[in-house]
Motif scaffolding. Structure first.
Motif, PDB file in Angstrom:
ATOM      1  N   VAL A 242      43.287  50.582  30.871  1.00  0.00           N
ATOM      2  CA  VAL A 242      42.476  49.897  31.886  1.00  0.00           C
ATOM      3  C   VAL A 242      43.317  49.651  33.133  1.00  0.00           C
ATOM      4  CG1 VAL A 242      41.161  47.803  32.405  1.00  0.00           C
ATOM      5  CG2 VAL A 242      41.036  48.829  30.126  1.00  0.00           C
ATOM      6  N   SER A 243      42.736  49.831  34.293  1.00  0.00           N
ATOM      7  CA  SER A 243      43.473  49.664  35.553  1.00  0.00           C
ATOM      8  C   SER A 243      43.798  48.207  35.841  1.00  0.00           C
ATOM      9  CB  SER A 243      42.658  50.240  36.712  1.00  0.00           C
ATOM     10  OG  SER A 243      41.522  49.431  36.970  1.00  0.00           O
ATOM     11  N   HIS A 244      44.784  47.992  36.723  1.00  0.00           N
ATOM     12  CA  HIS A 244      45.147  46.640  37.134  1.00  0.00           C
ATOM     13  C   HIS A 244      43.965  45.913  37.774  1.00  0.00           C
ATOM     14  CE1 HIS A 244      49.200  48.278  36.599  1.00  0.00           C
ATOM     15  NE2 HIS A 244      49.659  47.041  36.612  1.00  0.00           N
ATOM     16  N   ALA A 245      43.177  46.640  38.551  1.00  0.00           N
ATOM     17  CA  ALA A 245      42.048  46.021  39.249  1.00  0.00           C
ATOM     18  C   ALA A 245      41.001  45.511  38.269  1.00  0.00           C
ATOM     19  CB  ALA A 245      41.421  47.022  40.215  1.00  0.00           C
ATOM     20  N   ILE A 246      40.700  46.280  37.224  1.00  0.00           N
ATOM     21  CA  ILE A 246      39.725  45.843  36.217  1.00  0.00           C
ATOM     22  C   ILE A 246      40.268  44.652  35.446  1.00  0.00           C
ATOM     23  CG2 ILE A 246      38.612  46.485  34.043  1.00  0.00           C
ATOM     24  CD1 ILE A 246      37.182  47.632  36.420  1.00  0.00           C
ATOM     25  N   HIS A 247      41.550  44.683  35.106  1.00  0.00           N
ATOM     26  CA  HIS A 247      42.152  43.520  34.436  1.00  0.00           C
ATOM     27  C   HIS A 247      42.023  42.278  35.306  1.00  0.00           C
ATOM     28  CE1 HIS A 247      43.743  45.096  30.764  1.00  0.00           C
ATOM     29  NE2 HIS A 247      44.536  45.994  31.342  1.00  0.00           N
ATOM     30  N   MET A 248      42.263  42.399  36.594  1.00  0.00           N
ATOM     31  CA  MET A 248      42.169  41.262  37.494  1.00  0.00           C
ATOM     32  C   MET A 248      40.733  40.747  37.572  1.00  0.00           C
ATOM     33  SD  MET A 248      43.726  39.121  39.438  1.00  0.00           S
ATOM     34  CE  MET A 248      45.353  39.859  39.722  1.00  0.00           C
ATOM     35  N   TRP A 249      39.763  41.651  37.606  1.00  0.00           N
ATOM     36  CA  TRP A 249      38.368  41.232  37.659  1.00  0.00           C
ATOM     37  C   TRP A 249      37.964  40.501  36.379  1.00  0.00           C
ATOM     38  CZ3 TRP A 249      34.951  39.422  40.432  1.00  0.00           C
ATOM     39  CH2 TRP A 249      33.567  39.489  40.155  1.00  0.00           C
ATOM     40  N   ARG A 250      38.425  40.962  35.230  1.00  0.00           N
ATOM     41  CA  ARG A 250      38.135  40.265  33.961  1.00  0.00           C
ATOM     42  C   ARG A 250      38.705  38.853  33.995  1.00  0.00           C
ATOM     43  NH1 ARG A 250      40.702  42.407  29.542  1.00  0.00           N
ATOM     44  NH2 ARG A 250      39.039  42.175  28.005  1.00  0.00           N
ATOM     45  N   ALA A 251      39.915  38.717  34.526  1.00  0.00           N
ATOM     46  CA  ALA A 251      40.551  37.400  34.587  1.00  0.00           C
ATOM     47  C   ALA A 251      39.816  36.474  35.564  1.00  0.00           C
ATOM     48  CB  ALA A 251      42.016  37.548  34.998  1.00  0.00           C
ATOM     49  N   ILE A 252      39.415  37.004  36.716  1.00  0.00           N
ATOM     50  CA  ILE A 252      38.718  36.196  37.720  1.00  0.00           C
ATOM     51  C   ILE A 252      37.360  35.736  37.208  1.00  0.00           C
ATOM     52  CG2 ILE A 252      37.558  36.323  39.969  1.00  0.00           C
ATOM     53  CD1 ILE A 252      39.916  37.939  40.971  1.00  0.00           C
ATOM     54  N   MET A 253      36.655  36.610  36.498  1.00  0.00           N
ATOM     55  CA  MET A 253      35.362  36.222  35.929  1.00  0.00           C
ATOM     56  C   MET A 253      35.520  34.995  35.035  1.00  0.00           C
ATOM     57  SD  MET A 253      33.177  39.663  35.009  1.00  0.00           S
ATOM     58  CE  MET A 253      34.332  40.214  33.759  1.00  0.00           C
ATOM     59  N   GLN A 254      36.545  35.003  34.200  1.00  0.00           N
ATOM     60  CA  GLN A 254      36.756  33.863  33.311  1.00  0.00           C
ATOM     61  C   GLN A 254      37.130  32.608  34.091  1.00  0.00           C
ATOM     62  OE1 GLN A 254      39.405  34.943  29.991  1.00  0.00           O
ATOM     63  NE2 GLN A 254      37.535  35.440  28.910  1.00  0.00           N
ATOM     64  N   TRP A 255      37.930  32.781  35.122  1.00  0.00           N
ATOM     65  CA  TRP A 255      38.356  31.618  35.892  1.00  0.00           C
ATOM     66  C   TRP A 255      37.174  30.969  36.616  1.00  0.00           C
ATOM     67  CZ3 TRP A 255      39.385  30.162  41.180  1.00  0.00           C
ATOM     68  CH2 TRP A 255      40.221  29.040  41.294  1.00  0.00           C
ATOM     69  N   ILE A 256      36.276  31.789  37.163  1.00  0.00           N
ATOM     70  CA  ILE A 256      35.078  31.253  37.811  1.00  0.00           C
ATOM     71  C   ILE A 256      34.209  30.529  36.790  1.00  0.00           C
ATOM     72  CG2 ILE A 256      32.943  31.843  39.035  1.00  0.00           C
ATOM     73  CD1 ILE A 256      34.389  34.326  40.107  1.00  0.00           C
ATOM     74  N   GLY A 257      33.989  31.170  35.646  1.00  0.00           N
ATOM     75  CA  GLY A 257      33.127  30.586  34.632  1.00  0.00           C
ATOM     76  C   GLY A 257      33.710  29.375  33.949  1.00  0.00           C
TER      77      GLY A 257
END
Length: 491
Positions: free
Chosen positions: A128-143
């Motif tokens: 998985v790319s760095h960008a997708i990993h970052m998006w997964r992490a940001i989704m959790q942080w928002i939620g």
């Protein structure tokens, strides 16, 4: 429908558009990540950013509501629907990235992220790319702190337009404490505390064995008690580092505390922490479970005979489970059925209300204990008048009834989810455990998925069922189920 129900759909659509544009701004972070790491998913996030921004602008500026008022029903409807809309737009990068997912898998991954469940269908995180990993992490942080809570902080007009209804519909717990007279002020204060804690955790991770990227992603995931990781082995990738597990345990514990109490402590009122009855129960449960885990491990011959195996490992696992983070230490599945049974209890009740954790919440466990004790006492002394007192305040019968109804519905939703999953072909035990794990927003897998493993073996229909269960658990049952009642849609 609008004339029949009187619901202000135009205003709802406009606010939804504002939220989608905010989500587009968050997508700029993985976009920048793609630029820094020169990964293949740069175009993925450029496309996703433009798509979300344009659609949000159309909903916001293309609708002219005749009235701007929002009441209780609009609050419930917006709160429930915005999590679905965020997940729909959030799944777009997963659909068009270099390792694309199916629609069912992408929505499941997105809903799991925003609800901080941490269940994943990705079985090869190394690809998985760095960008997708970052998006997964940001989704959790928002939620973690809440989409609506963030909205109330950045859109002041909602303070007088159904803001309190949305605040009550999303923030977990039995009663909700406002730190400031205006709801938007309360939301800003809570998000400020949340952000500062996240930054502090990033620094501590970076001072240890993690690089900057892993530090940022794991700080987002740990502080939100979500559990997504950049490594296939999760926290186990740094298994040799006692430092990582100690830091993670401390901040997962903080994530399980009511953020209103954390805010008071940050303002110098440390006494309010221990004065809070639920916080004391939270600490006592962790201590009691630590003793039980250690005793069970002593009688389990398969556990390594090391100091770490009897100290930080069980403590890490207990805090990870009670806060619904879902991290697991290596070899947890070999700890025995007794510890697995204790894990079920931790998953069911979770940590404190008003925190980023899932589960039914310890506040309700305290209510259940005190009310059950009173009912047993009335069997002997039927004429005695007994009350349920929490933090020195007597709870009204209406609140007690609501807590009892919630706990009953919570169990029924888990059972219904398990039955529906079994119909899709998932083995019965795995069905109920997966349903339990998703309703409690813990994300642990069992049977076909393996502990901490991927949910990719679940059928597409099963993934949609689990996605609904994650949403229902995150919004604490009532906010979702009330939309299914006929009375909600009538004047």
């Amino acid at each position: 429908m609008a004339a029949k129900s009187g619901i202000n759909f135009a205003m709802l659509l406009r606010v939804m558009g504002l939220l989608v544009m905010i989500e587009a701004l968050f997508m700029a972070v993985p976009l920048v990540t793609a630029v820094i790491y020169d990964c293949d998913d740069l175009l993925t996030f450029i496309t996703s950013f433009i798509f979300a921004a344009v659609m949000g602008a159309l909903m916001t500026f293309g609708v002219r509501p005749s009235r701007h008022d929002m009441g209780k029903r609009e609050g419930f409807l917006l709160t429930a629907s915005v999590w679905v809309v965020f997940s729909l737009f959030g799944m777009v990068p997963f659909l068009i990235c270099r390792t694309p997912l199916t629609v069912s898998d992408a929505f499941f991954e997105s809903m799991s992220g925003f609800t901080t469940t941490g269940a994943s269908v990705m079985d090869d995180l190394g690809g998985v790319s760095h960008a997708i990993h970052m998006w997964r992490a940001i989704m959790q942080w928002i939620g973690g702190m809440g989409i609506i809570l963030f909205t109330l902080a950045v859109i002041p007009m909602l303070n007088s337009a159904g803001g309190m209804q949305m605040f009550n519909a999303e923030v977990t717990g039995i009663t909700h404490e406002k730190l400031r007279p205006r709801v938007s002020s309360t939301a800003k204060r809570l998000w400020l505390v949340y952000a500062l804690l996240t930054i502090g955790l990033m620094v501590l991770y970076y001072l240890g064995p993690m690089d900057m990227f892993d530090s940022i992603c794991h700080a987002f995931s740990t502080m939100s008690t979500g559990g997504f990781s950049t490594r296939q082995e999760s926290i186990g990738a740094w298994e040799d580092s006692l430092y990582v597990k100690v830091v993670s345990t401390v901040f997962m514990f903080i994530g399980g505390v009511n953020f209103a109490l954390i805010f008071k402590a940050s303002a110098g009122d440390f006494g309010s922490l221990w004065k809070n009855e639920t916080f004391r129960v939270y600490v006592k449960v962790i201590v009691a479970m630590f003793v039980c885990f250690d005793l069970a491990l002593l009688f389990n011959g398969s556990v390594p005979d090391t100091v770490e195996a009897y100290t930080i490992d069980p403590l890490f696992q207990i805090v990870s489970t009670i806060t619904s983070t879902g991290y697991t230490v290596n070899g947890f599945s070999d700890w025995g059925v007794f510890i697995l049974g204790l894990t079920f209890i931790l998953m069911f009740f979770g940590a404190c209300a008003g925190s980023t954790s899932g589960g039914a919440k310890l506040d309700r466990a305290v209510f259940l204990w005190k009310n059950s004790r009173n009912e047993l006492y009335r069997c002997i002394y039927p004429n005695r008048i007994l009350s349920v007192d929490i933090n020195g305040n007597t709870m009204s019968p209406e609140i007690i009834n609501k807590v009892m109804a919630f706990l009953c519905l919570y169990v029924l939703v888990i059972v219904a989810g398990g039955i529906m999953l079994s119909v899709t072909g998932v083995p019965l035990i795995d069905s109920f455990f997966s349903s339990f794990s998703c309703v409690s927003n813990t994300g642990l897998g069992a049977g076909v998925t393996g502990y901490g493993g991927s949910y990719d073996l679940i059928s597409p229909v099963g993934k949609w069922i689990l996605s609904l269960l994650m949403l229902t658990g995150r919004l604490e049952i009532f906010t979702v189920l009330v939309l299914l009642t006929p009375g909600f849609w009538h004047r």
